[in-house]
Structure formats: structure tokens, C-alpha cells
Write an enzyme that holds these catalytic residues in place. Sequence first.
Site, PDB file in Angstrom:
ATOM      1  N   LYS A 125       0.856  -1.197   0.000  1.00 19.96           N
ATOM      2  CA  LYS A 125       0.000   0.000   0.000  1.00 19.96           C
ATOM      3  C   LYS A 125       0.886   1.239   0.000  1.00 19.96           C
ATOM      4  CE  LYS A 125      -2.824   1.227   3.521  1.00 19.96           C
ATOM      5  NZ  LYS A 125      -3.892   0.816   4.435  1.00 19.96           N
ATOM      6  N   LYS A 132       1.164   5.484   0.223  1.00 15.65           N
ATOM      7  CA  LYS A 132       0.529   6.734   0.624  1.00 15.65           C
ATOM      8  C   LYS A 132       0.524   7.689  -0.563  1.00 15.65           C
ATOM      9  CE  LYS A 132      -0.201   5.635   4.900  1.00 15.65           C
ATOM     10  NZ  LYS A 132      -1.568   5.409   5.404  1.00 15.65           N
ATOM     11  N   ASP A 159      -3.575   5.175  -0.559  1.00 15.97           N
ATOM     12  CA  ASP A 159      -4.231   5.717   0.644  1.00 15.97           C
ATOM     13  C   ASP A 159      -3.915   7.202   0.766  1.00 15.97           C
ATOM     14  OD1 ASP A 159      -5.191   6.305   3.136  1.00 15.97           O
ATOM     15  OD2 ASP A 159      -3.970   4.828   4.218  1.00 15.97           O
ATOM     16  N   ASN A 196      -5.274   9.270   3.075  1.00 16.97           N
ATOM     17  CA  ASN A 196      -5.436   9.759   4.451  1.00 16.97           C
ATOM     18  C   ASN A 196      -6.213  11.088   4.515  1.00 16.97           C
ATOM     19  OD1 ASN A 196      -2.700   7.964   4.743  1.00 16.97           O
ATOM     20  ND2 ASN A 196      -3.923   7.923   6.613  1.00 16.97           N
ATOM     21  N   GLU A 239      -8.059   4.475  -0.769  1.00 13.81           N
ATOM     22  CA  GLU A 239      -8.383   4.550   0.667  1.00 13.81           C
ATOM     23  C   GLU A 239      -8.451   5.991   1.161  1.00 13.81           C
ATOM     24  OE1 GLU A 239      -6.165   1.677   2.908  1.00 13.81           O
ATOM     25  OE2 GLU A 239      -6.087   2.936   4.696  1.00 13.81           O
ATOM     26  N   GLU A 286     -11.155   3.517   8.967  1.00 15.09           N
ATOM     27  CA  GLU A 286     -10.189   3.530  10.072  1.00 15.09           C
ATOM     28  C   GLU A 286     -10.391   4.685  11.041  1.00 15.09           C
ATOM     29  OE1 GLU A 286      -6.692   4.295   7.296  1.00 15.09           O
ATOM     30  OE2 GLU A 286      -6.158   5.621   8.931  1.00 15.09           O
ATOM     31  N   HIS A 314      -7.739  -2.183  10.097  1.00 22.39           N
ATOM     32  CA  HIS A 314      -6.688  -1.161  10.106  1.00 22.39           C
ATOM     33  C   HIS A 314      -5.759  -1.384  11.303  1.00 22.39           C
ATOM     34  CE1 HIS A 314      -5.329   3.013  11.372  1.00 22.39           C
ATOM     35  NE2 HIS A 314      -4.867   2.936  10.146  1.00 22.39           N
TER      36      HIS A 314
HETATM   37 MG    MG Z   1      -5.256   4.304   5.942  1.00 25.29          MG
END
Ligand code: MG
Length: 367
Positions: A171, A173, A202, A204, A228, A254, A304
Site C-alpha cells: 500500500k 501513501k 491511501d 489519508n 483509501e 479507520e 486497520h
Molecule cells: Mg489508511
Amino acid sequence: MQIRSCDAQLLAIPLERPVVSGMSSGDRGAGLTTIFMPVVTLTTDSGLVGRGYTWALAAGGTAMRSVIQEDIGPELIGLAACDHEQILHKLYWKTQGVGRHGLVTQAIAAVDLALWDLRAQMASLPLFRLLGGRRDRAPVYGSDGGWLNMSVEEIVEAGRDYLGQGMRGVKLKVGHDDPGIDIERVSRVREALGEDVWIAVDANQKWDLPRATRAGRAFEALGCAWFEEPMLCDDVIGHAKLSRRLDIPVALGETLGSRFEIHSFLQAGAVEIVQPDLARVGGVTEFLRIASLCEVYRCPVEPHLMMEASVHLACGIPGVEGLEYMPWLTPAFVEPLRLEDGCLLAPEAPGLGLEISEKLMERFRVA
Ligand code: MG
């Protein structure tokens, strides 16, 4: 079997590398360097000891410990450890006005884990077998090697290392102000690791709808497995619109604190892969309710963080697919979980099967 004492300690565990993500580590602030781990120890009059834990990153660790020590602990003394639901009911209604999600719920999670630890020990079973014993290992993906403060070369190297251990993929970021930077980084990683490698991305919570749409379409074209936390965790309507625009599954959960919050997203068609955090939803009990809810919506669950405890859910019940390999809390445990061919093996000792020695407590304790 009555609870005789409840003790809370706060551990601080240094991260191997400072990490930067979309918004979760602050608005492009300095990288996070420490994870905080409040640990609860419940002792019973029969001598059995239950242990649970929770986590905090940028804030809240000291407060969680304080909530456990000052508000929750005194309520537990003298209660029967097996009256688990009654205990949670009592804690919920005592703290609802200041809780429901956030640090109070995360403090309760540590107690819930300790109660499940006791319950499984009473049954002389590892927790995953008590929950149902669906399997004894769960596939993991590499999740600690794709941070925004890493170069593409570093990410590729970390990715190859994970793949070499048989993991299902990696995964990455994403979440620069300009999504074009992320699209380019993901393309380069995709090219280096190969067309068939499983890659998830992801953000965030970094982007708004126009940028998430643009990025999502590009990640879709790059064959990414899921997108994500594209936007703010409370934005049900935005995620519903985004899900309708994209074929790539939207994954989130999450940062949500209960089945009620997760249900809002499911009902709105705003999520396709649900990622509850065992600590943030209040523990195993609430996680099980969320997993049932997701089954109704035919939505896979991908826990998560908290892999040492979440492995019991991934191995105990159907619908919980894989885990993220994020060994941040691993140094606190006497024995790391075994990894074989890209799968994490659930501990076979009765209870949670996670030992934190006095020596380790001493080493990491800050309060
Ligand atoms: Mg995450």
C-alpha cells in the site's frame, strides 16, 4: 470470577522511520516518530490476568490512560469478568457524553480486549478459535513502506522486500497538494514492481471531490486495488458521489468510531471496502457487530493497524479478508507474530496470546 484490579500504563514506542501521510500526521507537519500504547491489566480473584491495549499517534495517549485509570477502572472492581456485555453497557452509559468515538472509545477498547483475553483464557482457547476458528493464518500486505517522505526508489525497495516475503502486495501513501505528483509516483512504482503486483493507495483524507476524482481515475487506470480515505472521514455525501464516479473500490473506516458511523457510509453507497480499527471502534465486541453489518452489504472487511490483535478477527470469522502488515507495536511484545509465505499466523496460546514482559513494560513505559 471477579475483577479485583484494573491498572493502566502508557508505553511509547519509537517508529523505525518517521512517517508522513496525507492528513493523519497533521497538515504536512513533521513526520511522526512515536506510537503511544496504553496497556490495561485486569486481575481477577482467581489469579487469571487479562491484558488489552490500544494506540494513539499524535495526541491522546496520556488522556486514554487517565480515562482508564480514573473513570473506567473503579467501575470494574467487583464485577464478574464474564459479564462482558453488562460491563460494556455500564461503561458506554457512563462515558457517552464525552465519548461515542475518539479517545474514550479507544480507552474502552483496551478494556474490551482485556475482557476477551480473559474470556478466551477461561475457555482455554486462543481468541480466534473462540470466535469461530475459520482459519489459522491471514494474508497480509506491506503497509509500512510507502510513506510520502520516502522516495520512489525507497518505496520500490521496501515493496520488493515485502513481495519477497510472499505478501499479497503493497500500500502506497498518496496525498500531495497536487495529485499529479502522486499519480506520477504510483506510475513509477507500478512500472518498477510490475503489472500484476497488488497495489493499493491511501490519501489519508487529503483531497476534495474534484482532486479525489481526478486521482481516483488515474489510480483506476493504473490497476490499483483500492482508493483509501480519499477525503474527509465525515464526508458521507462526497464519498457516495466519488464511489458512483469511479470503478476502483473506495476503502475507508479507520477513522470511524462505531457501527453507526460505518452504517451511514454503507447505507449511502459511499464505501466498498470497510477498514475498522479495533481500537477506534472500541474493541472486539464492536468489531464483530461491524463485521455482521458488512456481511449484509456484501462488503469485505480489511482491519486497520493493530495487526497482533486483528489477526484473531481475520482468522476467527468470515468476511475479514486480510491485514495490513504494520509492525509498529511489535517491539512491545515478547514474541513477534510469525509470518509465513505472506500470511500472519494467529497466536495459539489461550487468550490474545500476546505477552508483554515486565522488562518490556519498563523499557517503553512513560506513564
Ligand atoms: Mg489508511
